[in-house]
Design a protein around this motif. Structure first.
Motif, PDB file in Angstrom:
ATOM      1  N   ALA A  15     -34.829  27.914  -4.193  1.00  0.00           N
ATOM      2  CA  ALA A  15     -36.273  28.025  -5.350  1.00  0.00           C
ATOM      3  C   ALA A  15     -36.860  28.308  -5.926  1.00  0.00           C
ATOM      4  CB  ALA A  15     -37.046  27.626  -4.150  1.00  0.00           C
ATOM      5  N   ARG A  16     -37.356  28.315  -7.194  1.00  0.00           N
ATOM      6  CA  ARG A  16     -37.365  29.069  -8.106  1.00  0.00           C
ATOM      7  C   ARG A  16     -38.625  29.572  -8.786  1.00  0.00           C
ATOM      8  NH1 ARG A  16     -35.324  29.333 -14.126  1.00  0.00           N
ATOM      9  NH2 ARG A  16     -35.813  31.413 -14.737  1.00  0.00           N
ATOM     10  N   VAL A  17     -39.115  31.054  -9.703  1.00  0.00           N
ATOM     11  CA  VAL A  17     -40.819  30.974  -9.562  1.00  0.00           C
ATOM     12  C   VAL A  17     -40.541  31.316 -11.074  1.00  0.00           C
ATOM     13  CG1 VAL A  17     -42.006  32.825  -8.901  1.00  0.00           C
ATOM     14  CG2 VAL A  17     -40.580  31.515  -7.075  1.00  0.00           C
ATOM     15  N   ASP A  18     -41.513  30.491 -12.111  1.00  0.00           N
ATOM     16  CA  ASP A  18     -41.782  30.699 -13.354  1.00  0.00           C
ATOM     17  C   ASP A  18     -43.114  31.658 -13.294  1.00  0.00           C
ATOM     18  OD1 ASP A  18     -41.228  31.122 -15.922  1.00  0.00           O
ATOM     19  OD2 ASP A  18     -42.144  29.082 -16.743  1.00  0.00           O
ATOM     20  N   SER A  19     -42.778  32.776 -13.188  1.00  0.00           N
ATOM     21  CA  SER A  19     -44.191  33.684 -13.407  1.00  0.00           C
ATOM     22  C   SER A  19     -44.406  33.823 -15.233  1.00  0.00           C
ATOM     23  CB  SER A  19     -44.244  34.461 -12.675  1.00  0.00           C
ATOM     24  OG  SER A  19     -43.245  35.937 -13.543  1.00  0.00           O
TER      25      SER A  19
ATOM     26  N   ALA B 211     -29.650  22.613  -6.924  1.00  0.00           N
ATOM     27  CA  ALA B 211     -29.578  22.071  -5.491  1.00  0.00           C
ATOM     28  C   ALA B 211     -28.969  20.575  -4.960  1.00  0.00           C
ATOM     29  CB  ALA B 211     -31.489  21.451  -5.543  1.00  0.00           C
ATOM     30  N   LEU B 212     -28.578  20.028  -6.102  1.00  0.00           N
ATOM     31  CA  LEU B 212     -28.396  18.734  -5.326  1.00  0.00           C
ATOM     32  C   LEU B 212     -26.543  19.356  -5.749  1.00  0.00           C
ATOM     33  CD1 LEU B 212     -27.823  15.833  -6.513  1.00  0.00           C
ATOM     34  CD2 LEU B 212     -27.231  16.329  -8.179  1.00  0.00           C
ATOM     35  N   GLY B 213     -26.337  20.470  -6.385  1.00  0.00           N
ATOM     36  CA  GLY B 213     -24.576  20.931  -5.789  1.00  0.00           C
ATOM     37  C   GLY B 213     -23.986  21.901  -4.528  1.00  0.00           C
ATOM     38  N   ALA B 214     -26.005  22.351  -4.171  1.00  0.00           N
ATOM     39  CA  ALA B 214     -25.901  23.035  -2.886  1.00  0.00           C
ATOM     40  C   ALA B 214     -26.352  22.122  -1.306  1.00  0.00           C
ATOM     41  CB  ALA B 214     -26.970  24.256  -3.129  1.00  0.00           C
ATOM     42  N   SER B 215     -26.340  20.821  -1.660  1.00  0.00           N
ATOM     43  CA  SER B 215     -27.076  20.132  -0.886  1.00  0.00           C
ATOM     44  C   SER B 215     -27.906  21.110  -0.557  1.00  0.00           C
ATOM     45  CB  SER B 215     -25.989  19.219  -0.022  1.00  0.00           C
ATOM     46  OG  SER B 215     -24.894  18.886  -0.049  1.00  0.00           O
TER      47      SER B 215
END
Length: 236
Positions: A161-165, A182-186
């Motif tokens: 997950a990413r959090v843009d504050s 996410a695609l690379g890490a399945s």
């Protein structure tokens, strides 16, 4: 679901805002009644009293505190949607804990009410997102050692997950970076933003089915696209 037209006073975009429904303790979906003819209010500074509204359940007549309806325009402007005030009747029931996320009745195992944490810093935003992901059912949610420079703020089993504050709408590049990670890490990718998303970023997330959430300073994430709605419905 009630919907009202909203025009952004900054960029003049027209929106159709649909108010989210929250489950009353009696089980009835309840939503803040919107004032159709009242203009949206530009949100500059939030106070604790500004972020909650009183809503009365049409089924059991219980009065609860729900999050104030807000709309995040793609230009980055946050608008508060006016609601009809509740005329308090005699001896109303005590309000329940506020700011939990609506749970569809199709959920196999209904979750308890989400209890958000107030966001004052970027660190708080990441912590609030972590609490929400745990509430959704992800296990062992934590911060990776690489930090946000890698495009990842939180990891869990099968999740990044990413959090843009920041105070600017999240960019296309940020969304694509998370999706590729996410695609690379399945794994499942989930994005949280305090200032909303740029138009092209939102379109790309919809195309690759990346869940997008917007958080306000109360720490209560709201889904802003269909993949996010599905994630809230099904959980991890």
């Amino acid at each position: 679901m009630e919907s009202v037209p909203v025009r952004c006073p900054v960029c003049s975009r027209d929106h159709a805002y649909s108010t989210p429904a929250y489950p009353c303790p009696c089980g009835t979906p309840t939503a803040p009644p919107l004032l159709r003819d009242a203009p949206a209010v530009l949100v500059g500074h939030r106070s604790w009293n500004d972020v909650w509204v009183t809503v009365r359940c049409a089924s059991c007549d219980r009065e609860n505190q729900w999050p104030q309806p807000e709309l995040c325009c793609p230009c980055g402007t946050v608008l508060r949607i006016p609601v009809r005030p509740v005329v308090t009747g005699p001896a109303p029931a005590a309000p329940v804990s506020p700011a939990h996320i609506p749970l569809p009745r199709t959920a196999a195992h209904p979750r308890p009410a989400f209890r958000p944490m107030t966001i004052r810093t970027g660190h708080d935003a990441v912590s609030a997102a972590g609490l929400y992901l745990t509430w959704l059912g992800f296990r062992d949610v934590g911060r990776p050692g690489a930090g946000p420079a890698s495009g990842i703020d939180l990891r869990a089993d099968g999740l990044i997950a990413r959090v843009d504050s920041s105070t600017r709408p999240t960019t296309l590049r940020a969304v694509e970076t998370l999706w590729l990670n996410a695609l690379g890490a399945s794994a499942t990718g989930v994005f949280f933003s305090l200032a909303g998303y740029a138009t092209d970023a939102r379109a790309r997330a919809d195309g690759v089915e990346l869940p997008l959430f917007v958080m306000d300073l109360t720490g209560a994430p709201r889904p802003v696209n269909s993949p996010a709605d599905e994630l809230v419905s099904t959980g991890a």
